[in-house]
Structure formats: C-alpha cells, structure tokens
Design a protein around this motif. Structure first.
Motif, PDB file in Angstrom:
ATOM      1  N   PRO B 165       0.817  -1.209   0.000  1.00 51.53           N
ATOM      2  CA  PRO B 165       0.000   0.000   0.000  1.00 51.53           C
ATOM      3  C   PRO B 165       0.858   1.270   0.000  1.00 51.53           C
ATOM      4  CG  PRO B 165       0.105  -0.939   2.209  1.00 51.53           C
ATOM      5  CD  PRO B 165       0.829  -1.893   1.315  1.00 51.53           C
ATOM      6  N   ASP B 167      -0.175   4.332   1.318  1.00 52.39           N
ATOM      7  CA  ASP B 167      -0.399   5.209   2.475  1.00 52.39           C
ATOM      8  C   ASP B 167       0.713   5.192   3.528  1.00 52.39           C
ATOM      9  OD1 ASP B 167      -2.625   6.259   1.388  1.00 52.39           O
ATOM     10  OD2 ASP B 167      -4.062   5.122   2.584  1.00 52.39           O
ATOM     11  N   PRO B 168       1.237   4.025   3.910  1.00 47.86           N
ATOM     12  CA  PRO B 168       2.329   4.058   4.891  1.00 47.86           C
ATOM     13  C   PRO B 168       3.563   4.806   4.357  1.00 47.86           C
ATOM     14  CG  PRO B 168       1.444   1.827   4.713  1.00 47.86           C
ATOM     15  CD  PRO B 168       0.822   2.643   3.619  1.00 47.86           C
ATOM     16  N   GLN B 169       3.803   4.728   3.039  1.00 50.95           N
ATOM     17  CA  GLN B 169       4.904   5.470   2.415  1.00 50.95           C
ATOM     18  C   GLN B 169       4.683   6.972   2.532  1.00 50.95           C
ATOM     19  OE1 GLN B 169       7.868   4.947   0.530  1.00 50.95           O
ATOM     20  NE2 GLN B 169       7.765   3.009   1.620  1.00 50.95           N
ATOM     21  N   PHE B 171       2.836   8.463   4.732  1.00 55.70           N
ATOM     22  CA  PHE B 171       2.943   8.772   6.171  1.00 55.70           C
ATOM     23  C   PHE B 171       4.406   9.064   6.520  1.00 55.70           C
ATOM     24  CE2 PHE B 171       3.890   6.542  10.305  1.00 55.70           C
ATOM     25  CZ  PHE B 171       3.248   7.406  11.180  1.00 55.70           C
TER      26      PHE B 171
END
Lengths: 214, 295
Positions: B165, B167-169, B171
């Motif tokens: 995913p 999103d964690p990147q 973040f």
C-alpha cells in the motif's frame, strides 16, 4: 523480577482518551508492581476528567486464552469505553490489543526488566524490555519486536506484498501498525513526532526519568 | 553547490549515481564518473555500502569526486553506524565541501554479504534528518553546542511512489518533510500512471517539495522479472517485458532499455522536478539516455 515504571500522565492523555477500562496485571510471581504509583496515576486521570469505568486486577494477561476469558467477562464494560489502559509488561498489552481489535489499548507503564522469569509469556508476542513502551504510539503493536529493524518512525520501504525484506514469512510490522493507527485516526497526529530510542533504559532495571517525546 | 539552489532556480535537476568498488582502488570508478557523468549531470550520488555489501566508503568517494570538480551527494544509511558516528561523518563531510546528503534507513545486513553483522539502526531515516537539522542549528543530537559555525546542508530522502500500500509510504514521507527533508529521490518507476497519481497527492497535501524521478536502464527480461519478484515498490509492467523480449540483440546492447527509460522520463517529466538515473553499472550508457530523453 519484572520491573516496570509507570508512565507520565501526559504520555497517556495525549491519545484523546475519554472513557477507559483499567487492567492491572499482577501475574508474575516476583513482580515489582508499583501499586501506589498506579493508584496515583488513576487519581490524576480522574482529575483530568477521564472517566474510569472500572479497574480490575488480574494475572497473566500474557496468556491469550486467559485474556479472552477476561474480555468476555467484562464485555459490557469494555464495549462502553473507548480505550483500555493496561499496567503489565509489553506482552500483556499486545495480547489484549490483538483480542480487542476495535479498542485502543494503551500501556500504562514501561517494562524495564524480566530477568529469569517470563510468566506464561505468549508465543505470538514479544516484549524486548526496551524500558520505554511504544505501544501507545503504535496502537498496541510493538515496533521493536514486529519490525526487523526495530524502526520507530514508520516503515522502511523494504516490504514487498506486506512481507518483510528480511524474512518473507514475516509480516511488515509497520504496515500493520499504520493500518491500526489509521483505524483510530492516530496516524495524522504523529506526523510531527520523531521517536529516538533511549538505550540507557536497557541497563538492568534502571528506573530513571520518565520518557517524554521529542 | 546545493541541489536546493538549482531546484529554486527552476532547473530540471539531473542526478546519477556510482557504487564504490569492493577494494581500495577507486580510480576506475572515479574515471568512469569523469568520463560519462561529469558535465552531463548536476550531481552524483554515491551509494553507502549498497545492498548491505561491504565496499569502499561513500564519504571518501565523495571527497574524491569533489577533488575532480564533480558535485557529490553523500548517501548515508543508518545500518552500520550509531548516532555518534553518523553525526561525526556528516560533520566531516561538510569540511570537504560536501553539501548534499541523501539520508536513508538502509537495507538490513541479511540482504548483503555480511549476513551475521549487527544491524545498527540506532537512528532511522526520520531521526537522522532530525539529527542533521539539529547540527544545522548549532547543536548535536544530545543538545551539546557545536564549536564554530554550524553546517548547512541540502537534505534529501527517499520515497517509493509505486509501493502497495502507498499510504504508509506517504505517512513516512510526510514525517521526513516535517523533520526537514528538502528533496526526494524515488525508487525506480516503470508505471507512469501510478507516479502521476502519487505526485498529485504530494502536491495537494505536502506543498512544495522537490521530487527526483528514479529511473534505470533495463538490462534484460531476467532483470525485470527479478525486480518484480524481489524489489520492494518496483513493478515492471508486462508490455515493457514484451518490448525487451522482441529483439534479443538490441536488448543485450542496452538500446531497448535506453529507449524505454527515455520514454518514461519524457512521459513523467512534466510532473516532477528532476530525474535520478541509477545505471547499475551501465554508467557508459547514461550520456546516450540523456540525449534520447532530450535533457
């Protein structure tokens, strides 16, 4: 002997908790459980307008079967609160967090030492006794033991298909942490937080200044 | 010169990289940089024991590049040094006129050739950026005052725009920006539509931050397949693999890879602030690629 140090109230209320259920784990035989400090903290929380629905004392939260029984027993109270505050070693917090998927589970203390005695430690979770429990920042999943680099500020970018670059059998701890943080809307709140480990805490049983975030 | 000055002038920044050898004789590596990269790229990133394989040092190579009037980017990972050594090396670099840093967490030692080494990771990419900002404020990470004038760097970091995913990147990218990262070098990109989407999110949410598009020259079908299996955040789509399969000789000579890379650069150029070419040993092909990409 299990040695824990109670967290400062600041490190607990910053997560926006309102109604909480408190569990004290007094399981390990030779536990050093700072009962008085815990009671003081609970008083402070009450004075800060945090509603404490119930406080229970139990033992061996690290045993998942046992923790499941407790969460069943207090189901209605737990359903009513937004967060669970736990005074136990890091394993206990992680076990309860994995059982209560929809509740924010926060550690009330930092675990410093468990030489020679590990209670009924769960096979699935590990506490590295880092002395500054991060489980409050990571929604109940330990970044020290679930990330092969023990990273504190997010994923390294080395995971492929959700698996760690070190071991394809291992889930990326930070992908799980991020997902859980997002569930409680906590990811955005941590954008400004820079976590740096304090290795002084690793020195045997050192109870020192309370940890504060940079 | 700091890369930030070039970005501010609106220049489309071009960087490439070299990996120091396993041994102390670096003449060949420096000579290659001089022959193929000098004057053609704005700066040369020197990898830090890339893929956790022990090699000649990044700092020493950066100094040698500087002596030959090339602009180095000192790559620093957190894998091998604790916070004392990291700050010390970064201060040392500044004394040699090294002003550009690329700060990474780094691969785990088990991926390299000293699998039994201690993984340090005392700091990570975010806290290392924070540490450099502290140095720039005249203090070390522990809050002790530095003697004399503090250093002033241009701080770079990395991000993986095609990771899933994503999103964690994002973040972590935002954490790096808040900590003080000025530019980002991306992981290799082969999927322009994903990159454009990523840049759109970055521009909408993070304001002005400079992004260098990561590009490589595909060497073979095997390399593409290997990356798809093993490299995080890298996906070579089937149509590109088909293109590599078409003419074996052309692919072997590097021409197909160069054409693909040039096409990718042209397609994504409007969305980013520069390009970072990772030649992975094919330094000699960089000039031709730049020509074909009209840079």
């Amino acid at each position: 002997m299990l040695i824990t140090q109670i967290k400062s109230i600041k490190e607990i209320i910053k997560f926006g908790i309102k109604k909480i259920f408190v569990i004290k784990c007094i399981g390990c035989k030779e536990v050093y459980f700072p009962e008085k400090d815990v009671d003081n903290l609970i008083n402070e929380l009450t004075n800060s307008n945090i509603e404490i629905i119930q406080t229970i004392s139990t033992e061996y939260l690290c045993n998942a079967d046992f923790s499941k029984i407790i969460s069943e027993k207090y189901k209605s109270q737990i359903e009513y609160v937004d967060s669970i505050l736990i005074f136990s070693c890091g394993v206990g917090v992680q076990v309860v967090s994995s059982i209560l998927e929809d509740k924010l589970v926060l550690p009330g203390c930092d675990t410093l030492n468990i030489p020679g005695y590990q209670g009924l430690t769960s096979q699935n979770f590990n506490c590295d006794l880092c002395g500054e429990c991060y489980l409050n920042y990571t929604a109940g999943i330990c970044p020290i033991t679930s990330c092969s680099k023990s990273l504190l500020n997010g994923p390294c970018g080395g995971a492929k298909n959700g698996k760690c670059e070190v071991n394809k059998e291992m889930d990326c701890g930070w992908e799980k942490i991020y997902k859980r943080l997002s569930k409680f809307n906590l990811a955005k709140k941590q954008i400004d937080v820079v976590k740096i480990r304090n290795f002084l805490k690793l020195q045997e049983g050192v109870i020192g200044e309370k940890n504060e975030t940079v | 010169m700091k890369l930030s000055e070039l970005f501010k002038k609106g220049k489309f920044v071009i960087t490439s990289e070299i990996g120091p050898p396993k041994g102390w004789q670096v003449d060949k590596c420096i000579h290659e940089a001089e022959t193929y990269l000098k004057g053609k790229v704005d700066a040369i990133n020197v990898t830090d024991n890339q893929s956790s394989v022990m090699r000649f040092g990044s700092l020493a190579t950066c100094i040698l590049l500087k002596q030959k009037n090339m602009e180095p980017i000192f790559q620093v990972t957190c894998r091998d040094r604790n916070r004392i050594a990291l700050q010390s090396d970064i201060l040392s670099a500044y004394a040699f006129g090294i002003e550009n840093l690329l700060l990474l967490t780094g691969d785990h030692p088990v991926l390299g050739d000293h699998k039994d080494a201690k993984p340090v990771f005392d700091l990570d990419s975010v806290s290392l950026i924070y540490a450099v900002k502290k140095l720039e404020s005249g203090e070390d990470l522990a809050g002790n005052k530095l003697e004399g004038e503090p250093p002033k760097f241009c701080i770079g970091a990395v991000v993986s725009p095609c990771a899933e995913p994503l999103d964690p990147q994002l973040f972590k990218m935002e954490k790096k920006i808040k900590a003080g990262a000025e530019f980002f070098q991306t992981q290799l990109v082969f999927e322009p539509e994903k990159f454009v989407k990523f840049m759109d999110i970055v521009k909408k949410n993070f304001g002005k931050v400079y992004v260098l598009l990561g590009i490589t020259i595909l060497k073979s079908v095997g390399m593409a397949k290997y990356m798809n299996e093993n490299v995080a955040g890298v996906f070579v789509p089937d149509y590109l693999i088909e293109e590599l399969k078409k003419d074996k000789e052309k692919t072997k000579s590097g021409q197909t890879g160069i054409e693909i890379a040039a096409k990718l650069i042209k397609e994504m150029k409007p969305y980013c602030d520069g390009v970072h070419i990772m030649p992975l040993g094919w330094d000699d092909k960089v000039p031709h690629l730049l020509e074909l990409a009209e840079l």
